[in-house]
Scaffold this active site. Structure first.
Site, PDB file in Angstrom:
ATOM      1  N   ASN A   1      -2.130  -2.640  -2.971  1.00  0.00           N
ATOM      2  CA  ASN A   1      -1.908  -1.718  -1.858  1.00  0.00           C
ATOM      3  C   ASN A   1      -0.400  -1.414  -1.759  1.00  0.00           C
ATOM      4  OD1 ASN A   1      -1.246  -0.831   0.813  1.00  0.00           O
ATOM      5  ND2 ASN A   1      -3.321  -1.351   1.436  1.00  0.00           N
TER       6      ASN A   1
ATOM      7  N   HIS B   1       3.384  -0.217   1.812  1.00  0.00           N
ATOM      8  CA  HIS B   1       4.679  -0.621   2.355  1.00  0.00           C
ATOM      9  C   HIS B   1       5.869  -0.184   1.510  1.00  0.00           C
ATOM     10  CE1 HIS B   1       2.705  -2.170   5.713  1.00  0.00           C
ATOM     11  NE2 HIS B   1       1.967  -2.999   5.006  1.00  0.00           N
TER      12      HIS B   1
ATOM     13  N   HIS C   1      -3.556   3.501   2.298  1.00  0.00           N
ATOM     14  CA  HIS C   1      -4.175   3.774   3.589  1.00  0.00           C
ATOM     15  C   HIS C   1      -3.464   4.984   4.194  1.00  0.00           C
ATOM     16  CE1 HIS C   1      -5.392   1.982   7.798  1.00  0.00           C
ATOM     17  NE2 HIS C   1      -5.766   3.226   7.640  1.00  0.00           N
TER      18      HIS C   1
ATOM     19  N   ARG D   1      -2.996   6.691   7.164  1.00  0.00           N
ATOM     20  CA  ARG D   1      -3.259   6.483   8.592  1.00  0.00           C
ATOM     21  C   ARG D   1      -3.179   7.800   9.348  1.00  0.00           C
ATOM     22  NH1 ARG D   1      -2.918   0.846  10.332  1.00  0.00           N
ATOM     23  NH2 ARG D   1      -3.146   1.751  12.389  1.00  0.00           N
TER      24      ARG D   1
ATOM     25  N   ARG E   1       2.189   6.856   9.365  1.00  0.00           N
ATOM     26  CA  ARG E   1       3.387   6.016   9.489  1.00  0.00           C
ATOM     27  C   ARG E   1       3.957   5.576   8.141  1.00  0.00           C
ATOM     28  NH1 ARG E   1       0.975   0.508  12.127  1.00  0.00           N
ATOM     29  NH2 ARG E   1       0.171   1.989  13.621  1.00  0.00           N
TER      30      ARG E   1
ATOM     31  N   GLU F   1      -8.070   4.155   1.704  1.00  0.00           N
ATOM     32  CA  GLU F   1      -8.523   3.576   2.970  1.00  0.00           C
ATOM     33  C   GLU F   1      -8.291   4.604   4.058  1.00  0.00           C
ATOM     34  OE1 GLU F   1      -6.064   0.191   3.549  1.00  0.00           O
ATOM     35  OE2 GLU F   1      -6.969  -0.938   1.939  1.00  0.00           O
TER      36      GLU F   1
ATOM     37  N   THR G   1      -4.116  -3.214  10.282  1.00  0.00           N
ATOM     38  CA  THR G   1      -5.542  -3.201  10.619  1.00  0.00           C
ATOM     39  C   THR G   1      -5.945  -4.556  11.205  1.00  0.00           C
ATOM     40  OG1 THR G   1      -5.731  -1.852   8.640  1.00  0.00           O
ATOM     41  CG2 THR G   1      -7.778  -2.476   9.723  1.00  0.00           C
TER      42      THR G   1
ATOM     43  N   GLU H   1     -15.779  -4.524   1.936  1.00  0.00           N
ATOM     44  CA  GLU H   1     -14.555  -5.291   1.741  1.00  0.00           C
ATOM     45  C   GLU H   1     -14.473  -6.252   2.922  1.00  0.00           C
ATOM     46  OE1 GLU H   1     -10.925  -3.269   0.726  1.00  0.00           O
ATOM     47  OE2 GLU H   1      -9.702  -4.924   1.470  1.00  0.00           O
TER      48      GLU H   1
ATOM     49  N   HIS I   1      -6.698  -8.469   3.033  1.00  0.00           N
ATOM     50  CA  HIS I   1      -5.885  -8.441   4.245  1.00  0.00           C
ATOM     51  C   HIS I   1      -5.259  -9.809   4.505  1.00  0.00           C
ATOM     52  CE1 HIS I   1      -4.230  -7.321   8.073  1.00  0.00           C
ATOM     53  NE2 HIS I   1      -4.440  -6.079   7.708  1.00  0.00           N
TER      54      HIS I   1
HETATM   55  N1  PXP Z   1      -7.580  -4.062   2.606  1.00  0.00           N
HETATM   56  C1  PXP Z   1      -7.636  -3.247   3.698  1.00  0.00           C
HETATM   57  C2  PXP Z   1      -8.946  -2.604   4.025  1.00  0.00           C
HETATM   58  C3  PXP Z   1      -6.481  -2.990   4.470  1.00  0.00           C
HETATM   59  O1  PXP Z   1      -6.570  -2.176   5.546  1.00  0.00           O
HETATM   60  C4  PXP Z   1      -5.257  -3.581   4.086  1.00  0.00           C
HETATM   61  C5  PXP Z   1      -4.014  -3.256   4.849  1.00  0.00           C
HETATM   62  O2  PXP Z   1      -3.779  -1.895   4.851  1.00  0.00           O
HETATM   63  C6  PXP Z   1      -5.247  -4.407   2.939  1.00  0.00           C
HETATM   64  C7  PXP Z   1      -6.425  -4.642   2.244  1.00  0.00           C
HETATM   65  C8  PXP Z   1      -3.999  -5.060   2.463  1.00  0.00           C
HETATM   66  O3  PXP Z   1      -3.553  -5.970   3.411  1.00  0.00           O
HETATM   67  P1  PXP Z   1      -2.169  -6.729   3.195  1.00  0.00           P
HETATM   68  O4  PXP Z   1      -1.109  -5.691   3.207  1.00  0.00           O
HETATM   69  O5  PXP Z   1      -2.114  -7.663   4.342  1.00  0.00           O
HETATM   70  O6  PXP Z   1      -2.255  -7.422   1.866  1.00  0.00           O
END
Ligand code: PXP
Length: 234
Positions: free
Chosen positions: A7, A10, A43, A45, A49, A70, A101, A151, A188
């Site tokens: 992901n 960030h 994601h 959003r 953001r 996402e 999330t 998931e 997550h």
């Molecule tokens: N999976 C989903 C569905 C998420 O919403 C997120 C965060 O956007 C992640 C995985 C990744 O989470 P993390 O950044 O905490 O590893």
């Protein structure tokens, strides 16, 4: 062997903090794939953001593996997904003020809307996954609504002082999902210390991990950070 979805939200968070053109999430995706990522996850959003619409469109052209989008259960997002056509759409709950999330989708509460949106996406050749808490009724409901995958939200496990109870909930939900024919992913809050125990659950076929990888990339580089996480999930 479980797959690793990286992901890259960030990377965009850092860019948006200054309104610059760098760092570029698409460049991070290239590095992630070099490091062995099986999928790139973003994601989009509603408040934009971090990831922007143009990022999703660029990634659709540049990602060599698979793109997992996402998004919230809204008409605006469905329109974007049907236009961009990611390999997978993962429906997530979204609250404006949350830091990240905060919990899984309450599939039952948005049943009617979800059913229609799942059908539309599947008709468009897009795989649909639902981000849910490790709760058996949510797993069963996901199957009934026609989702291809779930998931499992690992946030409570990640936050727990002693994660063993949460780990059992994840294991039970994963087993159930697999048993009723769902593809099972999880994610997550996973990082370099807490991922191995979840990765030992054989029924989980995919992990989506972001924040910890981007944070580690600052010190060892993106490719290496992904490589290390890939070793842990495999
Ligand atoms: N999976 C989903 C569905 C998420 O919403 C997120 C965060 O956007 C992640 C995985 C990744 O989470 P993390 O950044 O905490 O590893």
């Amino acid at each position: 062997m479980a797959r690793l979805g990286v992901n890259i939200d960030h990377v965009a968070t850092l860019r948006q903090a200054r309104g610059t053109k760098y760092p570029d999430p698409a460049a991070a995706a290239v590095a992630a794939e070099k490091g062995g990522a099986d999928q790139i996850t973003v994601h989009l959003r509603e408040d934009r953001r971090h990831i922007q619409d143009h990022d999703v469109r660029t990634l659709r052209h540049t990602v060599q593996t698979e793109l997992n989008l996402e998004m919230a259960v809204t008409d605006e997002m469905i329109k974007i997904a049907l236009d961009v056509r990611p390999n997978t759409v993962t429906f997530v709950p979204e609250k404006r003020k949350e830091l990240t999330t905060e919990g899984g989708l309450d599939v039952r509460a948005v049943r009617k809307k979800l059913k229609k949106q799942i059908e539309e996406l599947k008709k468009g050749g897009i795989r649909v996954s639902l981000f849910i808490d490790p709760d058996l009724s949510q797993v069963e409901e996901s199957r009934e609504l026609g989702a291809d995958a779930i998931e499992i939200h690992t946030g409570q496990y990640a936050d727990a002082k002693n994660g063993s109870l949460e780990l059992e909930r994840i294991r039970t939900a994963a087993l159930k999902g697999k048993e009723i024919g769902l593809y099972v992913a999880a994610g997550h809050g996973l990082h370099y210390q807490n991922t191995k125990s979840v990765a030992a659950i054989r029924e989980i076929e995919e992990f989506n991990i972001g924040h910890a990888i981007v944070a580690r990339a600052i010190f060892v580089g993106f490719e290496q950070a992904v490589r290390e996480m890939r070793e842990l999930v495999r």
